[in-house]
Structure formats: structure tokens, C-alpha cells
Design a protein around this motif. Structure first.
Motif, PDB file in Angstrom:
ATOM      1  N   SER B 135       1.031 -41.690   1.177  1.00  0.00           N
ATOM      2  CA  SER B 135       0.617 -40.431   0.566  1.00  0.00           C
ATOM      3  C   SER B 135      -0.033 -39.536   1.620  1.00  0.00           C
ATOM      4  N   ARG B 136       0.381 -38.278   1.624  1.00  0.00           N
ATOM      5  CA  ARG B 136      -0.201 -37.306   2.550  1.00  0.00           C
ATOM      6  C   ARG B 136      -0.408 -35.989   1.819  1.00  0.00           C
ATOM      7  N   LEU B 137      -1.560 -35.373   2.097  1.00  0.00           N
ATOM      8  CA  LEU B 137      -1.887 -34.082   1.504  1.00  0.00           C
ATOM      9  C   LEU B 137      -0.856 -33.020   1.861  1.00  0.00           C
ATOM     10  N   LEU B 138      -0.618 -32.136   0.899  1.00  0.00           N
ATOM     11  CA  LEU B 138       0.220 -30.961   1.132  1.00  0.00           C
ATOM     12  C   LEU B 138      -0.658 -29.856   1.724  1.00  0.00           C
ATOM     13  N   ASN B 139      -0.936 -29.993   3.004  1.00  0.00           N
ATOM     14  CA  ASN B 139      -1.826 -29.032   3.689  1.00  0.00           C
ATOM     15  C   ASN B 139      -1.173 -28.499   4.957  1.00  0.00           C
TER      16      ASN B 139
ATOM     17  N   VAL C  29      11.009 -27.277  -1.941  1.00  0.00           N
ATOM     18  CA  VAL C  29      10.389 -26.029  -1.482  1.00  0.00           C
ATOM     19  C   VAL C  29       9.025 -26.277  -0.841  1.00  0.00           C
ATOM     20  N   ASP C  30       8.342 -27.348  -1.232  1.00  0.00           N
ATOM     21  CA  ASP C  30       7.030 -27.612  -0.641  1.00  0.00           C
ATOM     22  C   ASP C  30       7.141 -28.195   0.764  1.00  0.00           C
ATOM     23  N   SER C  31       8.317 -28.712   1.107  1.00  0.00           N
ATOM     24  CA  SER C  31       8.561 -29.127   2.490  1.00  0.00           C
ATOM     25  C   SER C  31       9.230 -27.988   3.264  1.00  0.00           C
ATOM     26  N   SER C  66      12.302 -17.686   4.064  1.00  0.00           N
ATOM     27  CA  SER C  66      11.560 -16.461   4.393  1.00  0.00           C
ATOM     28  C   SER C  66      10.197 -16.771   4.989  1.00  0.00           C
ATOM     29  N   GLN C  67       9.703 -15.809   5.757  1.00  0.00           N
ATOM     30  CA  GLN C  67       8.396 -16.008   6.377  1.00  0.00           C
ATOM     31  C   GLN C  67       7.315 -16.190   5.311  1.00  0.00           C
ATOM     32  N   SER C  68       7.421 -15.446   4.211  1.00  0.00           N
ATOM     33  CA  SER C  68       6.360 -15.545   3.204  1.00  0.00           C
ATOM     34  C   SER C  68       6.335 -16.942   2.583  1.00  0.00           C
ATOM     35  N   HIS C  69       7.519 -17.516   2.314  1.00  0.00           N
ATOM     36  CA  HIS C  69       7.506 -18.872   1.768  1.00  0.00           C
ATOM     37  C   HIS C  69       7.046 -19.889   2.817  1.00  0.00           C
ATOM     38  N   GLN C  70       7.540 -19.737   4.046  1.00  0.00           N
ATOM     39  CA  GLN C  70       7.141 -20.691   5.095  1.00  0.00           C
ATOM     40  C   GLN C  70       5.637 -20.612   5.384  1.00  0.00           C
ATOM     41  N   ASP C  71       5.041 -19.449   5.172  1.00  0.00           N
ATOM     42  CA  ASP C  71       3.590 -19.339   5.314  1.00  0.00           C
ATOM     43  C   ASP C  71       2.867 -20.139   4.235  1.00  0.00           C
ATOM     44  N   LEU C  72       3.408 -20.106   3.009  1.00  0.00           N
ATOM     45  CA  LEU C  72       2.817 -20.929   1.938  1.00  0.00           C
ATOM     46  C   LEU C  72       2.864 -22.408   2.316  1.00  0.00           C
ATOM     47  N   VAL C  73       4.018 -22.829   2.840  1.00  0.00           N
ATOM     48  CA  VAL C  73       4.197 -24.241   3.193  1.00  0.00           C
ATOM     49  C   VAL C  73       3.230 -24.636   4.313  1.00  0.00           C
ATOM     50  N   ALA C  74       3.091 -23.764   5.287  1.00  0.00           N
ATOM     51  CA  ALA C  74       2.222 -24.075   6.434  1.00  0.00           C
ATOM     52  C   ALA C  74       0.758 -24.180   6.005  1.00  0.00           C
ATOM     53  N   GLY C  76      -0.119 -25.022   2.849  1.00  0.00           N
ATOM     54  CA  GLY C  76      -0.190 -26.098   1.872  1.00  0.00           C
ATOM     55  C   GLY C  76       0.016 -25.581   0.478  1.00  0.00           C
ATOM     56  N   CYS C  77       1.184 -25.892  -0.108  1.00  0.00           N
ATOM     57  CA  CYS C  77       1.459 -25.464  -1.483  1.00  0.00           C
ATOM     58  C   CYS C  77       2.096 -26.615  -2.254  1.00  0.00           C
ATOM     59  N   CYS C  78       1.994 -26.537  -3.559  1.00  0.00           N
ATOM     60  CA  CYS C  78       2.508 -27.590  -4.432  1.00  0.00           C
ATOM     61  C   CYS C  78       3.136 -26.932  -5.659  1.00  0.00           C
ATOM     62  N   HIS C  79       4.458 -26.966  -5.712  1.00  0.00           N
ATOM     63  CA  HIS C  79       5.196 -26.491  -6.883  1.00  0.00           C
ATOM     64  C   HIS C  79       5.394 -27.694  -7.798  1.00  0.00           C
ATOM     65  N   PHE C  80       4.647 -27.721  -8.870  1.00  0.00           N
ATOM     66  CA  PHE C  80       4.539 -28.929  -9.690  1.00  0.00           C
ATOM     67  C   PHE C  80       5.241 -28.671 -11.018  1.00  0.00           C
ATOM     68  N   LEU C  81       6.455 -29.194 -11.158  1.00  0.00           N
ATOM     69  CA  LEU C  81       7.223 -28.996 -12.390  1.00  0.00           C
ATOM     70  C   LEU C  81       7.021 -30.192 -13.314  1.00  0.00           C
ATOM     71  N   GLY C  82       6.771 -29.935 -14.566  1.00  0.00           N
ATOM     72  CA  GLY C  82       6.497 -30.999 -15.526  1.00  0.00           C
ATOM     73  C   GLY C  82       7.766 -31.637 -16.066  1.00  0.00           C
ATOM     74  N   PRO C  83       7.582 -32.640 -16.926  1.00  0.00           N
ATOM     75  CA  PRO C  83       8.737 -33.294 -17.570  1.00  0.00           C
ATOM     76  C   PRO C  83       9.562 -32.260 -18.329  1.00  0.00           C
ATOM     77  N   CYS C  84      10.884 -32.364 -18.260  1.00  0.00           N
ATOM     78  CA  CYS C  84      11.717 -31.335 -18.877  1.00  0.00           C
ATOM     79  C   CYS C  84      12.365 -31.824 -20.168  1.00  0.00           C
ATOM     80  N   VAL C  85      12.681 -30.860 -21.003  1.00  0.00           N
ATOM     81  CA  VAL C  85      13.441 -31.063 -22.231  1.00  0.00           C
ATOM     82  C   VAL C  85      14.879 -30.667 -21.910  1.00  0.00           C
ATOM     83  N   VAL C  86      15.803 -31.620 -21.997  1.00  0.00           N
ATOM     84  CA  VAL C  86      17.188 -31.392 -21.584  1.00  0.00           C
ATOM     85  C   VAL C  86      18.107 -31.483 -22.792  1.00  0.00           C
TER      86      VAL C  86
END
Lengths: 161, 161, 161
Positions: B135-139, C29-31, C66-74, C76-86
Motif C-alpha cells: 500500500s502506498r499513499l496517492l501523493n 486516471v489516478d496513476s 493534459s497538464q491539468s490532470h497530470q498536475d492533480l496526479v503529481a 495526489g488525487c483519488c477518483h473513488f467510484l463506488g459499487p455500481c448497479v448494472v
């Protein structure tokens, strides 16, 4: 052999239906749709949250319809239930998950609640329904811990020792 | 044909068991139950979190039993693991999910951590067990990104290039 | 009878594949991996987030690159999607989940967004792909509520009444 296959397939389908039902709770209440939320409960199903006890599908409908809940929806809320642990035993089941409630505050959201949720379900004419949901905040309350452990073990919740 | 059905059914069951195991982690540690948390690991299974390495089921038991963890539980904590991506290959598997840890602060909760979690599992006598969790932080840490991509591809985690 | 078993098994597998695909979005996207994220979309698949419309897999690739997304990643961001209804209907499907986006701020994370996500998918040569994703903030916007209810009912999203 075919009988064994059927049993195994049925169990996967039961677990899938229950997971889907629980994943439907957040979207139902966050859109303020009382019919959709109430339809997840059995007619006499209960929902005990922090000791406030709803005793029927109609009570759940009333909670979602209430001004206080509709105010949350109008401001922006997110009832985020996590992946659940489901244990099916014939026509009854226990499911467990943790959940967050987030509320919009300005341009961001704050986590208002983090909660242990224990569900007892039964298979009815129209599919699986909630017969008892019990929820307690994760604030050190031993009753929340008891719900978590009962849910992991697939047994009913007994809040009063 | 029946053989093919069995293989497909077995795969669904394996994935279901692994998803259930991972969904059991949060409730185990948030109730402070060291036995429950430790039982998810193989006897010699490891857990490497930010470079702090636990080397056995007993070590995981010790972490959950520790005063620092029990203090989190007494205050109120929520280890919230999201839906996982599971790749089963025979008797081994890789699973990936992101997770949040929330801590109670006053009347609300704060998100203390957001983390990439890579699991390697093996099928044992008592079912699927964790043999390595990393496990590693998303930072912005590239090692977290490596865990995410390895997990999506269903391959082992290699933190040291 | 064997035909019926095949149909039921196929449905479970379809739902599993779709759940896996959606659980892969956040880690992709978080990587900051544009190839991984874009591969979840059909070639002409769309992604409409708050009215900003991407019209192809290439557009999704461009967003993650994009630079704006890569800045979020650098940071530290977490796009956390919950359990889905399919809901699968032949070679098409609808899936629904809520999601959080957390951003690192100092030693903690803040919840920047809480969102309703409606997915339309189709079965293609390489498996299930997203043909349309529509996302709206849970901020009282009736369009977000419409997405939630359409997703629960397994029907397409129609934002313009």
C-alpha cells in the motif's frame, strides 16, 4: 451434478441481487426519491439509525420525503455505501458494509458520517428485501463494532446484550 | 461443455471470495478485532504500508492489537476500501483497489489517507488468503502509480525497478 | 436446461466484466495513465462531465494526458467510484454509481467532488466498452437526480427533458 451447479449459480445470483439492492440505496436517497428507497424494504422492514427506529416501508418513505432529508438533497448530499459482505442462508441473508455521508459545503464536500451498516434480508415474491437495517456511527461506540463483527459472521445483529 | 461451465462458475466464485475477503478488511480493523483481520492473511503473508513491513499473520495481529490502532478505533475510524479489480490465475490471484481512511474529528470525519492497495493472494486449505499486500499513499509517489498499473494488469507488484 | 444455465452464467460474467471495467477507471486516471483510461471507452464513446463533452476515446486520452490532470496526479488525487448497479440487455448495458474525487491538501485529503455517474456500454470485439458516460455533481442539480434514477431503472440518460 446439474443440481449442484444450480445451487452454486443461484447463490451467486442471490449475492448479486443483494449487492445491487444495497448499491441502490445511495442513489435513491441522494435523488430524494422516496418510492425508490422504500421499495428496497419489506413492508414491515425496519431501519434503526442511532436508535431512531423506522418500523415499516412507509416509515422509510416518510424519512426520504421529509423536509429535512429533501433539504439535504437540495443542498447536495452523497450517501456512499461501500462493497458489502453478503452471507446467504436459504431465503434469508445478512449483509454488512461501511458507509460515508458527504454534504456539500461551499465548493467542497465534508464527511458528516462514517457508519457501520448491518442488513438482514429475506427473499420475497418481488425479490430480496431488507427486513432490518441497523446503523451506528463509527465513533468508538461498541455497538458499531458489534454490528461489524455480526455482519462479518453472517449472524443477526443484537444490540442489547 | 459441463467442464467449461464448471471452470467459468469456479472463476466467478473465486472472484467473489476474494472480493468478500477484501471487503472484510475495513470492518475487521475498524472494530479493532485483531483475530478477524489476521485471519485474512496467510501465515507468512506480508503487509507493506509506506515501507513499514509486517511479515506474518502474527504481525498483522500485532498491528491491530497495538495501542495506536486501538486508539484510532476508540476515537472512531473508517478504513473504506473500494470495489476491487481481481485477476485469478489458477491458485493465485492479484487484486487492486483504492482506499480511504477517515478519522473522526469533532462532529465530522476527515480523510487522513487515500491509498493504492495491491494484493497478491493464494488459494489455501481454508480458502483464499493474502500473501502480500502493498500500500502506498496517492501523493504523487510513482510507486503508488506502479501498484495501480500492476494491479490493473493482474501482475505482481515490483516496487524496486 | 443447459441453455438456461449458459444464459444465467453469461449474465453474471457480463455484470462482472462491467463492474471490473468501472473499478478500473479510478486507478487508471489516478496513476495518470491515459492509455489505460482511454481503453475503457469505445472508439467513438463519449464522456460528458458538467457539460464538458469528450467525443471519443482519443478525447479521453487527451484529458488524462493534459497538464491539468497530470498536475492533480503529481499532487495526489483519488477518483473513488463506488459499487455500481448494472443492467445488461443483450449486447448493451447501463451502469450507475456515485463517486468521490479527493485531492491531497497538506497531510490530509479533501473531498472536491461527489458525483452521479451514468454509463451506457456495449459489447464489442474486445469486450464491454463505454459508449457514453454522463456525470453531474450532487449539488442539488435535478440533472444529477435524473441520472441516478435512469441508472437505477437501467435506461439511457436524457439530460434534456
Amino acid at each position: 451434478m446439474t443440481d449442484e451447479l444450480h445451487v452454486r449459480l443461484q447463490r451467486l445470483e442471490d449475492e448479486r441481487e443483494i449487492a445491487r439492492l444495497i448499491a441502490s440505496y445511495g442513489p435513491s436517497v441522494d435523488s430524494g426519491n422516496a418510492d425508490s428507497a422504500a421499495s428496497l424494504w419489506a413492508e414491515n422492514g425496519t431501519y434503526d439509525v442511532e436508535g431512531w427506529r423506522m418500523n415499516s416501508r412507509d416509515d422509510v418513505h416518510g424519512m426520504v420525503s421529509s423536509q429535512s432529508h429533501q433539504d439535504l438533497v437540495a443542498n447536495g448530499c452523497c450517501h456512499f455505501l461501500g462493497p458489502c459482505v453478503v452471507t446467504v442462508t436459504g431465503d434469508t441473508a445478512v449483509a454488512l458494509c461501511e458507509s460515508l455521508v458527504l454534504l456539500r459545503r461551499g465548493d467542497e464536500y465534508v464527511a458528516w458520517r462514517a457508519t457501520a451498516n448491518h442488513f438482514e434480508l429475506s427473499r420475497q415474491g418481488g425479490g430480496w428485501k431488507i427486513v432490518a437495517r441497523t446503523s451506528r456511527l463509527l465513533n468508538g461506540n461498541p455497538k458499531a463494532h458489534g454490528l461489524l463483527l455480526a455482519g462479518l459472521s453472517g449472524v443477526a445483529a443484537t444490540l442489547n446484550p
